[in-house]
Design a protein around this motif. Structure first.
Motif, PDB file in Angstrom:
ATOM      1  N   VAL A   1     -15.909 -31.594  14.530  1.00 55.02           N
ATOM      2  CA  VAL A   1     -16.420 -30.605  13.583  1.00 55.02           C
ATOM      3  C   VAL A   1     -17.937 -30.534  13.685  1.00 55.02           C
ATOM      4  O   VAL A   1     -18.542 -29.449  13.723  1.00 55.02           O
TER       5      VAL A   1
ATOM      6  N   SER B   1     -20.254 -27.389  14.924  1.00 55.80           N
ATOM      7  CA  SER B   1     -21.290 -26.872  14.025  1.00 55.80           C
ATOM      8  C   SER B   1     -22.669 -26.930  14.678  1.00 55.80           C
ATOM      9  O   SER B   1     -23.459 -25.971  14.588  1.00 55.80           O
TER      10      SER B   1
ATOM     11  N   VAL C   1     -12.094 -25.971  15.299  1.00 56.44           N
ATOM     12  CA  VAL C   1     -11.653 -27.076  16.156  1.00 56.44           C
ATOM     13  C   VAL C   1     -10.176 -26.862  16.503  1.00 56.44           C
ATOM     14  O   VAL C   1      -9.379 -26.471  15.650  1.00 56.44           O
TER      15      VAL C   1
ATOM     16  N   LYS D   1     -14.273 -30.107   6.192  1.00 52.21           N
ATOM     17  CA  LYS D   1     -13.163 -30.047   7.139  1.00 52.21           C
ATOM     18  C   LYS D   1     -11.932 -29.405   6.489  1.00 52.21           C
ATOM     19  O   LYS D   1     -10.861 -30.028   6.403  1.00 52.21           O
TER      20      LYS D   1
ATOM     21  N   LEU E   1     -10.070 -24.600   9.232  1.00 45.17           N
ATOM     22  CA  LEU E   1     -11.027 -24.827  10.323  1.00 45.17           C
ATOM     23  C   LEU E   1     -10.313 -25.234  11.611  1.00 45.17           C
ATOM     24  O   LEU E   1     -10.887 -25.128  12.697  1.00 45.17           O
TER      25      LEU E   1
END
Length: 541
Positions: free
Chosen positions: A105, A109, A136, A152, A156
């Motif tokens: 993650v 980012s 992801v 998270k 996502l």
């Protein structure tokens, strides 16, 4: 179908087991995303920390659309585990081995923010607030818990079941909000950032230096031949162009002089003699063309006066008569380079030159190309010269060696040098030979970083050379060699341009000499029919 960068994955990438998860995602995106979508695979980036330190990263996938925005995707294969107590992520492969991995993650980012900053710095990047998101994919995981942490959320992530509908997940990740559309122009700028074509010029001077270094390392390997016949007084060493005859002749003469023998190295070409003088300076070896030697000995023995200028056919007699009058003018050792250029009558006087003592040495180096010079071995047998053959080309690249062999008829030769650049055959009209040659010289020096001293321009006659002399007289060309082919026998340069005029096909033996003078790069400029003759060794053009 989406535009993929790269368009196809190389077989070597697909064969890497550690990339299996990424390849599965690549294929799914390529198959499911339609027109308008652009997918960039494996995009590295370089950024800076707040203190100015460099950091680097990589985005597994960047997916862009002019209307929907940009999604940065990190892919992790295997069974995934996360331990909040240690903030440690691991992946277990199919063999049950655990591997520590980076926080996917955080990776996605960071890539998003780093590449957004780089995109904003690109010329032409549109103004506005655009949708830049991250996600992801776990291709080997069945499901992700609803809550993995505030950074998270479940949406996502995509797992194995979502791969069959990966386009829907991408659309979901790029939905919501009132962001501006990136537009076709913004997509093009992003494409220029992440898939910019790069063509970096590598000057010929660099590759030629590498090839030349390889050749330089080969040449001394022939010196073991000198050890093989160091106790033999009278030998005839034969070899084709590039076998190192001149290098060996110089080293041979140097060793003879170092052993205390009064040593002469003679040849027929004034240019070659000048080159050898430089090589053998401070060695004690006397270097002279035969004509220079004859006039010197004639003057010393008072056979010639200052007003006497013997004709070339009289020179052997001058040498013979001088030695008869002054036997002390003879040598302990005589080394002859390019021996095939001397006439039978000249050889009588050369044999007399090596007569200072009963143990005097006579070593003759000659070209073994029977096509050009006939069978010389029987001629040397008359002087009891033991034949020794050189069989390895240590001067030319393999491509240049192949070009010369069309004009070689003699014992087989093996090219030990690097493959090198292809020989360049540059066709032009008869009246454009000098202009084309001049352009090539300027290109080599200005665009390819070649030193003028590494270039020789060779011509069958002097007319073309005279025409080139004026435009090449500028200081920038200092050191460049303009020479007739005959005068350049025994010499070499890294780069050689042969003026393949129609005169060249009138004297085929010159082709062999001309083509073999280049060490690493050879060009021939002339009418197409003459170049075809050079390349195929066809009947006279």
């Amino acid at each position: 179908m989406a535009t993929m960068w790269p368009r196809l994955l190389p077989a070597a990438i697909r064969a890497e087991s550690r990339r299996a998860a990424e390849i599965r995602v690549f294929d799914a995106l390529a198959a499911q995303l339609g027109l308008g979508w652009t997918v960039f695979y494996s995009r590295p980036w370089l950024g800076e920390t707040a203190s100015g330190a460099e950091i680097d990263g990589e985005s597994d996938f960047v997916v862009a659309h002019p209307d929907h925005g940009v999604l940065f995707i990190e892919v992790k294969g295997g069974a995934i585990s996360y331990d909040p107590a240690t903030d440690r992520w691991t992946s277990r492969d199919r063999h049950g081995i655990n591997h520590t991995i980076k926080n996917p993650v955080e990776q996605a980012s960071k890539s998003k923010h780093a590449l957004l900053r780089k995109a904003q710095a690109e010329r032409g990047w549109p103004r506005g607030h655009f949708r830049f998101r991250h996600g992801v994919i776990f291709p080997d995981v069945q499901a992700v818990p609803q809550h993995m942490g505030p950074d998270k959320p479940r949406e996502l992530f995509a797992t194995r079941p979502e791969l069959e509908h990966l386009a829907d997940w991408v659309a979901q990740r790029l939905s919501g909000g009132n962001d501006d559309a990136l537009g076709p122009h913004g997509t093009r700028v992003l494409e220029q950032l992440l898939a910019r074509p790069i063509q970096l010029h590598s000057p010929l001077a660099y590759s030629s230096a590498d090839d030349d270094e390889a050749i330089e390392n080969l040449t001394p390997q022939q010196f073991h031949i000198l050890n093989a016949f160091e106790d033999l007084r009278r030998v005839a060493i034969s070899g084709g162009a590039g076998t190192g005859k001149t290098v060996l002749a110089c080293e041979d003469a140097r060793r003879l002089a170092a052993a205390g023998q009064r040593t002469l190295l003679t040849c027929g070409s004034a240019q070659l003699a000048e080159h050898i003088r430089l090589v053998l300076r401070d060695s004690g070896v006397e270097v002279s063309t035969f004509s220079e030697l004859a006039r010197h000995l004639g003057t010393e023995a008072r056979i010639l006066t200052g007003a006497t200028t013997p004709r070339s056919e009289q020179l052997p007699e001058v040498v013979f008569d001088s030695l008869a009058a002054r036997p002390d003018l003879a040598y302990d050792a005589v080394v002859v380079d390019e021996a095939q250029d001397f006439t039978p009558s000249t050889w009588v006087s050369i044999d007399a030159l090596a007569s200072r003592s009963d143990g005097a040495t006579l070593h003759a180096y000659f070209d073994s190309n029977q096509r050009l010079y006939g069978e010389l071995r029987s001629h040397f047998d008359a002087y009891t010269l033991l034949p020794i053959r050189l069989s390895r080309n240590l001067r030319n690249t393999q491509n240049i060696h192949a070009a010369t062999q069309r004009f070689y008829r003699g014992p087989g030769l093996i090219a030990d040098g690097p493959v090198g650049a292809e020989v360049q055959w540059l066709p032009c009209d008869d009246g454009q030979i000098e202009r084309t040659t001049l352009n090539q010289v300027r290109r080599l020096i200005n665009a390819e970083d070649v030193l003028p001293g590494d270039i020789a321009v060779l011509s069958p006659g002097s007319t073309s050379l005279t025409a080139l002399a004026t435009p090449l007289r500028d200081q920038v060309y200092a050191g460049l060699t303009l020479s007739t082919i005959v005068n350049f026998k025994g010499l070499e340069r890294r780069f050689v341009i042969v003026l393949a005029t129609r005169d060249l096909s009138d004297v085929p033996e010159l082709a062999y000499v001309a083509l073999s003078r280049a060490r690493v790069h050879l060009m021939a400029v002339g009418p197409a029919e003459v170049l075809d003759w050079l390349r195929t060794d066809a009947p006279r053009a």
